[in-house]
Design a protein around this motif. Structure first.
Motif, PDB file in Angstrom:
ATOM      1  N   SER A 170      29.384   9.848  23.300  1.00 51.93           N
ATOM      2  CA  SER A 170      30.138  11.026  23.721  1.00 51.93           C
ATOM      3  C   SER A 170      29.546  11.708  24.953  1.00 51.93           C
ATOM      4  O   SER A 170      30.129  12.668  25.459  1.00 51.93           O
ATOM      5  CB  SER A 170      30.208  12.034  22.566  1.00 51.93           C
ATOM      6  OG  SER A 170      28.896  12.473  22.211  1.00 51.93           O
ATOM      7  N   SER A 171      28.411  11.241  25.425  1.00 54.60           N
ATOM      8  CA  SER A 171      27.790  11.869  26.597  1.00 54.60           C
ATOM      9  C   SER A 171      28.529  11.472  27.870  1.00 54.60           C
ATOM     10  O   SER A 171      29.071  10.375  27.989  1.00 54.60           O
ATOM     11  CB  SER A 171      26.316  11.474  26.690  1.00 54.60           C
ATOM     12  OG  SER A 171      26.197  10.091  26.971  1.00 54.60           O
TER      13      SER A 171
ATOM     14  N   LEU B 244      17.447   9.319  21.624  1.00 56.82           N
ATOM     15  CA  LEU B 244      18.252   9.969  20.586  1.00 56.82           C
ATOM     16  C   LEU B 244      17.830   9.532  19.190  1.00 56.82           C
ATOM     17  O   LEU B 244      17.860  10.334  18.240  1.00 56.82           O
ATOM     18  CB  LEU B 244      19.734   9.666  20.821  1.00 56.82           C
ATOM     19  CG  LEU B 244      20.345  10.279  22.092  1.00 56.82           C
ATOM     20  CD1 LEU B 244      21.781   9.808  22.280  1.00 56.82           C
ATOM     21  CD2 LEU B 244      20.297  11.798  22.019  1.00 56.82           C
TER      22      LEU B 244
ATOM     23  N   ARG C 260      23.527   5.562  13.479  1.00 55.64           N
ATOM     24  CA  ARG C 260      24.928   5.686  13.896  1.00 55.64           C
ATOM     25  C   ARG C 260      25.187   7.056  14.526  1.00 55.64           C
ATOM     26  O   ARG C 260      25.938   7.165  15.513  1.00 55.64           O
ATOM     27  CB  ARG C 260      25.840   5.465  12.695  1.00 55.64           C
ATOM     28  CG  ARG C 260      25.836   4.026  12.168  1.00 55.64           C
ATOM     29  CD  ARG C 260      26.894   3.814  11.111  1.00 55.64           C
ATOM     30  NE  ARG C 260      26.847   2.464  10.569  1.00 55.64           N
ATOM     31  CZ  ARG C 260      27.407   1.397  11.143  1.00 55.64           C
ATOM     32  NH1 ARG C 260      28.060   1.550  12.288  1.00 55.64           N
ATOM     33  NH2 ARG C 260      27.318   0.203  10.585  1.00 55.64           N
ATOM     34  N   GLU C 261      24.593   8.105  13.955  1.00 57.41           N
ATOM     35  CA  GLU C 261      24.773   9.421  14.556  1.00 57.41           C
ATOM     36  C   GLU C 261      24.184   9.471  15.972  1.00 57.41           C
ATOM     37  O   GLU C 261      24.768  10.092  16.884  1.00 57.41           O
ATOM     38  CB  GLU C 261      24.114  10.473  13.660  1.00 57.41           C
ATOM     39  CG  GLU C 261      24.842  10.691  12.344  1.00 57.41           C
ATOM     40  CD  GLU C 261      24.089  11.664  11.454  1.00 57.41           C
ATOM     41  OE1 GLU C 261      22.943  12.024  11.813  1.00 57.41           O
ATOM     42  OE2 GLU C 261      24.639  12.067  10.404  1.00 57.41           O
ATOM     43  N   ALA C 262      23.048   8.842  16.144  1.00 53.31           N
ATOM     44  CA  ALA C 262      22.474   8.786  17.494  1.00 53.31           C
ATOM     45  C   ALA C 262      23.392   8.044  18.453  1.00 53.31           C
ATOM     46  O   ALA C 262      23.574   8.443  19.618  1.00 53.31           O
ATOM     47  CB  ALA C 262      21.102   8.130  17.445  1.00 53.31           C
TER      48      ALA C 262
ATOM     49  N   ARG D 154      28.960   7.256  28.470  1.00 49.12           N
ATOM     50  CA  ARG D 154      30.095   6.788  27.675  1.00 49.12           C
ATOM     51  C   ARG D 154      30.900   5.706  28.403  1.00 49.12           C
ATOM     52  O   ARG D 154      31.498   4.846  27.759  1.00 49.12           O
ATOM     53  CB  ARG D 154      30.995   7.957  27.311  1.00 49.12           C
ATOM     54  CG  ARG D 154      31.684   8.627  28.483  1.00 49.12           C
ATOM     55  CD  ARG D 154      32.545   9.778  28.011  1.00 49.12           C
ATOM     56  NE  ARG D 154      33.226  10.422  29.111  1.00 49.12           N
ATOM     57  CZ  ARG D 154      34.071  11.447  28.952  1.00 49.12           C
ATOM     58  NH1 ARG D 154      34.278  11.932  27.728  1.00 49.12           N
ATOM     59  NH2 ARG D 154      34.653  11.992  29.996  1.00 49.12           N
TER      60      ARG D 154
ATOM     61  N   TYR E 175      19.342   5.658  24.257  1.00 44.40           N
ATOM     62  CA  TYR E 175      19.509   5.521  22.804  1.00 44.40           C
ATOM     63  C   TYR E 175      18.173   5.667  22.082  1.00 44.40           C
ATOM     64  O   TYR E 175      18.102   6.298  21.006  1.00 44.40           O
ATOM     65  CB  TYR E 175      20.155   4.178  22.487  1.00 44.40           C
ATOM     66  CG  TYR E 175      20.466   3.991  21.024  1.00 44.40           C
ATOM     67  CD1 TYR E 175      21.421   4.774  20.385  1.00 44.40           C
ATOM     68  CD2 TYR E 175      19.792   3.036  20.279  1.00 44.40           C
ATOM     69  CE1 TYR E 175      21.712   4.610  19.040  1.00 44.40           C
ATOM     70  CE2 TYR E 175      20.065   2.856  18.940  1.00 44.40           C
ATOM     71  CZ  TYR E 175      21.027   3.647  18.321  1.00 44.40           C
ATOM     72  OH  TYR E 175      21.297   3.477  16.982  1.00 44.40           O
TER      73      TYR E 175
ATOM     74  N   HIS F 141      16.828  12.125  16.169  1.00 36.63           N
ATOM     75  CA  HIS F 141      17.538  12.145  14.886  1.00 36.63           C
ATOM     76  C   HIS F 141      16.601  11.807  13.736  1.00 36.63           C
ATOM     77  O   HIS F 141      16.731  12.386  12.638  1.00 36.63           O
ATOM     78  CB  HIS F 141      18.729  11.184  14.936  1.00 36.63           C
ATOM     79  CG  HIS F 141      19.927  11.745  15.639  1.00 36.63           C
ATOM     80  ND1 HIS F 141      20.949  12.409  14.995  1.00 36.63           N
ATOM     81  CD2 HIS F 141      20.263  11.765  16.957  1.00 36.63           C
ATOM     82  CE1 HIS F 141      21.859  12.786  15.860  1.00 36.63           C
ATOM     83  NE2 HIS F 141      21.465  12.394  17.079  1.00 36.63           N
TER      84      HIS F 141
ATOM     85  N   ASP G  69      26.713   7.783  18.160  1.00 35.23           N
ATOM     86  CA  ASP G  69      27.886   8.616  18.419  1.00 35.23           C
ATOM     87  C   ASP G  69      27.590   9.672  19.482  1.00 35.23           C
ATOM     88  O   ASP G  69      28.419   9.955  20.355  1.00 35.23           O
ATOM     89  CB  ASP G  69      28.338   9.281  17.115  1.00 35.23           C
ATOM     90  CG  ASP G  69      28.879   8.272  16.105  1.00 35.23           C
ATOM     91  OD1 ASP G  69      29.277   7.168  16.546  1.00 35.23           O
ATOM     92  OD2 ASP G  69      28.883   8.575  14.897  1.00 35.23           O
ATOM     93  N   GLU G  70      26.414  10.252  19.415  1.00 36.53           N
ATOM     94  CA  GLU G  70      26.047  11.238  20.432  1.00 36.53           C
ATOM     95  C   GLU G  70      25.922  10.583  21.813  1.00 36.53           C
ATOM     96  O   GLU G  70      26.330  11.163  22.832  1.00 36.53           O
ATOM     97  CB  GLU G  70      24.731  11.916  20.045  1.00 36.53           C
ATOM     98  CG  GLU G  70      24.327  13.018  21.018  1.00 36.53           C
ATOM     99  CD  GLU G  70      23.060  13.724  20.583  1.00 36.53           C
ATOM    100  OE1 GLU G  70      22.518  14.514  21.389  1.00 36.53           O
ATOM    101  OE2 GLU G  70      22.593  13.494  19.449  1.00 36.53           O
ATOM    102  N   LEU G  71      25.388   9.375  21.834  1.00 38.44           N
ATOM    103  CA  LEU G  71      25.273   8.654  23.110  1.00 38.44           C
ATOM    104  C   LEU G  71      26.638   8.318  23.686  1.00 38.44           C
ATOM    105  O   LEU G  71      26.879   8.468  24.888  1.00 38.44           O
ATOM    106  CB  LEU G  71      24.445   7.384  22.917  1.00 38.44           C
ATOM    107  CG  LEU G  71      24.273   6.490  24.148  1.00 38.44           C
ATOM    108  CD1 LEU G  71      23.411   7.185  25.190  1.00 38.44           C
ATOM    109  CD2 LEU G  71      23.648   5.148  23.764  1.00 38.44           C
TER     110      LEU G  71
END
Length: 759
Positions: free
Chosen positions: A638-639, A686, A630-632, A643, A683, A690, A634-636
């Motif tokens: 927000s890019s 990332l 999930r953190e990966a 996005r 993804y 992570h 979220d970072e994707l």
């Protein structure tokens, strides 16, 4: 009609015979008059005689009419008759000249020559000639400044196109030149009338010269329009100043020799000496002019041929190049034929040959010059690239390309029509072809009407195609057609454009064939039979077309979609009604007919998913792995790059399998169509980062080394050398821990076969 004519003649005869008697009495009725004439034996005999004369006259007229309508003599016979006539005329002229000269020598001419009158008339004529020429050259000198300024304006850059500037300057210069000639002619008339000879009376001699001066100088003015040896900007022909001066001087001499000789010298010899001498002088003048012209033509034959061939090599149009090359080889023949025709006309028709030749030559020069100028203007238009405004190019990007493809071809066709028209008008000017009678005939009107109709049909068809094709391009243009068109709109509009082109060409061809008189009914019937035969013999083709229609109707795929068709996956680059062109990942282009398509897999409909399965080691925590996933995401999300391509939150399906060496967790990301692969690749990157940061192991295949066991159960030695500091089972650096999967060893080449030591 013959009976009516006979009755009319009978009434005329009756009135003629009975007129003396009828004048003395009341006019009786025609029947009574006829009865009285028939009763009189003398009148009856005269009536019979007159009727026989009328009958003989009618027979003679019928015979003459039959002879006139008989077959014309052959060309060889006409040539022989013409040659015989010319030879006979020359012989008669020679005999008359000898006889006239003999009479003059013996002092016994038919008309005595008044030497004093001849000298006085000659002096007056010389004075008129000198005065007129002085006025002409004075006016020419005054107009020189105007000619110079016109030439400079024609050569200046900017403003109208060069051809239009040249035409305008030449037209103004020609008007000024004609005005100079008219003023000199008018001044010569005034001087001849009031200052020379008897005041208030224009002599015939002066009138002959002035009329000849007007005609000849107008011809020279037309000649100066073509060459303009002193003014570069007023020269219509693309030649150098030296060549223009040479040809202008030569043709002007020829015109002056023939013109003044036939229009002035010959009439004066006829009046003051003898008509036979005047006719002989005219023949000698034309023979001398012919010999002079042929000599100059043959002298300049190679030079002019090389110049025309060089001009042909420079042109970029095939028709112009062929015409110039042909003219380069035959120009001297055409020139000699022209002078020969002029000579023959002068010998055969001395009374009206010169006016006819002058008018025909003037018409030829005007028609040919106008045709050359118009052709030159069209050539410059053809050679110039058509440029539309920036706004129009922005709205219709392909319109300029189409115009530059269609307009030059249309202009070439117009040039061909101009050439045919010039040839017909020149033949009509010389009496070799009656253009007016041909156009008045049914065949002429029909041909011209058909040509005009075909031209209108082709023009309308081209206009319709340009309009509809431009409208389609306007709709396809994302900047002018209401936004970016959908893939389906692109595909259907492209197919509609192709279908429109085929239909328009077919209809235009059919209409043109019908217009030129070809019955298209059998063609349509034959096309139907041929279509039926093709339908039976090319069932595969029919199946391709029908399947393609349904694929387009159902919107199964469009240009630019990523699809799987016929077992091949790639981008649909081209769609037709029969097949689809697929470009795969390796760049290979596949053309797949629709008849071989059972399933269409389209990856570009509304959205796409990236489905990923990520394996972790059995010793890792599943919940921690899901948090890392999930953190990966979220970072994707927000890019800046990805996005906008993500349509929904991360979907975690959970553990999908407990595999042999890993625990598999499946996730799914919803993305815009066509971007699911790019989102998936980002993804995956990332996720790896992570997992590494959290120390989550992603299992990979392990290799077990087995050194084997001998028959007696002993193990062979395994001589190893440590390449990297090992870790203990807890991940701390340690000493000689048991060799595990994180240790890398290689065999020590220095070890002995029976050694049991380890480095």
């Amino acid at each position: 009609m013959r009976r009516v004519g006979l009755l009319a003649w009978l009434m005329v005869v009756l009135m003629t015979l009975g007129l003396p008697a009828l004048a003395q009495q009341e006019p009786p009725t025609p029947y009574a008059t006829l009865a009285d004439l028939l009763e009189n034996e003398q009148s009856r005999a005269e009536l019979i005689t007159r009727l026989r004369e009328l009958a003989n006259g009618e027979t003679t007229a019928a015979t003459a009419e039959a002879s006139a309508t008989a077959a014309e003599p052959s060309l060889a016979r006409r040539v022989a008759e013409t040659t015989s006539q010319i030879a006979g005329d020359l012989g008669n002229q020679f005999g008359q000249v000898v006889e006239t000269l003999s009479d003059l020598a013996t002092g016994q001419p038919d008309t005595p020559v008044d030497v004093g009158a001849v000298l006085s008339a000659t002096l007056n004529l010389v004075l008129v000639i000198i005065a007129t020429l002085v006025l002409f050259f004075a006016f020419r000198r005054l107009a020189r400044g105007g000619f110079t300024r016109l030439g400079q304006w024609s050569l200046a850059s900017g403003g109208p196109p060069p051809v239009l500037r040249l035409l305008t300057a030449v037209a103004i210069a020609a008007t000024l030149d004609v005005l100079v000639v008219a003023l000199a002619y008018l001044g010569g008339n005034l001087i001849a009338t009031f200052l020379i000879g008897e005041a208030g009376e224009l002599s015939t001699r002066a009138s002959l010269f002035l009329n000849a001066f007007l005609v000849i100088e107008l011809l020279k003015a037309a000649l100066r329009m073509l060459f303009a040896s002193h003014y570069e900007g007023l020269r219509l022909l693309p030649i150098s100043a030296a060549e223009a001066s040479y040809w202008n001087r030569w043709i002007a001499r020829l015109i002056g020799l023939a013109g003044y000789g036939l229009l002035v010298a010959v009439p004066l010899i006829n009046v003051y000496l003898a008509p036979a001498l005047g006719q002989a002088a005219g023949t000698l003048i034309m023979l001398g002019a012919f010999i002079y012209a042929v000599t100059v033509v043959l002298k300049n034959r190679p030079k002019l041929r090389h110049a025309l061939e060089a001009a042909a090599e420079k042109t970029s149009f095939t028709a112009t190049r062929i015409s110039l090359s042909l003219f380069a080889r035959t120009w001297h023949i055409l020139a000699i034929l022209y002078f020969l025709v002029v000579l023959l006309l002068t010998l055969l028709r001395p009374e009206d040959a010169l006016p006819f030749v002058l008018i025909a030559t003037l018409k030829t020069l005007v028609v040919a010059g106008f045709g050359m100028l118009l052709s030159s203007l069209l050539t410059q238009t053809i050679g110039r690239h058509i440029t539309l405004s920036e706004e129009l190019r922005h709205k219709l990007p392909l319109l300029e390309t189409r115009l530059n493809a269609y307009v030059p071809n249309a202009l070439r066709a117009i040039r061909a029509v101009i050439l045919v028209a010039v040839i017909l008008l020149v033949l009509n000017a010389w009496g070799a072809f009656d253009l007016a009678a041909w156009y008045a005939s049914e065949a002429g009107r029909g041909l011209v009407g058909k040509l005009v109709s075909v031209a209108v049909i082709l023009t309308v068809a081209a206009g319709v195609w340009l309009a509809l094709a431009s409208l389609i391009e306007h709709r396809l243009n994302p900047e002018t057609g209401g936004g970016e068109p959908s893939a389906r709109a692109k595909t259907l509009l492209a197919l509609f454009r192709n279908a429109l082109a085929i239909a328009l060409i077919t209809i235009t061809v059919m209409i043109v064939l019908a217009e030129i008189g070809i019955n298209i009914g059998p063609l349509i019937a034959g096309a139907g039979v041929l279509g039926l035969a093709i339908g039976f013999g090319a069932q595969k083709l029919v199946q391709d077309i029908i399947t393609g229609i349904f694929i387009q109707v159902e919107n199964a795929m469009n240009t630019g979609d990523v699809v799987t068709v016929g077992g091949i996956t790639g981008t649909a680059e081209r769609l037709s009604i029969r097949s689809v062109g697929i470009r795969d990942l390796n760049g290979t282009y596949h053309l797949i007919p629709f008849s071989s398509v059972d399933t269409v897999s389209n990856y570009m409909r509304e959205f796409g998913y990236h489905v990923g399965e990520y394996g972790i080691a059995y010793r890792e925590s599943i919940d921690e792995a899901i948090i890392a996933l999930r953190e990966a995401f979220d970072e994707l999300a927000s890019s800046e790059e990805h996005r906008m391509d993500i349509l929904a939150p991360l979907e975690v399906a959970g553990v999908t399998a407990l595999a042999d060496s890993s625990v598999n967790i499946r996730v799914r990301i919803k993305a815009t169509p066509g971007n699911q692969w790019a989102v998936g690749r980002a993804y995956n990157r990332l996720v790896k980062l992570h997992f590494d940061a959290k120390g989550i192991e992603i299992p990979f295949p392990h290799t077990t080394l087995y050194f084997g066991v001998g028959k007696e159960g002993e193990a062979p030695p395994a001589n190893l050398r440590l390449m990297k500091q090992p870790f203990d089972i807890d991940g701390r650096p340690g000493g000689q821990a048991a060799a595990g999967p994180d240790q890398h060893f290689e065999e020590d080449p220095r070890a002995r076969p029976n050694s049991t030591e380890h480095d």
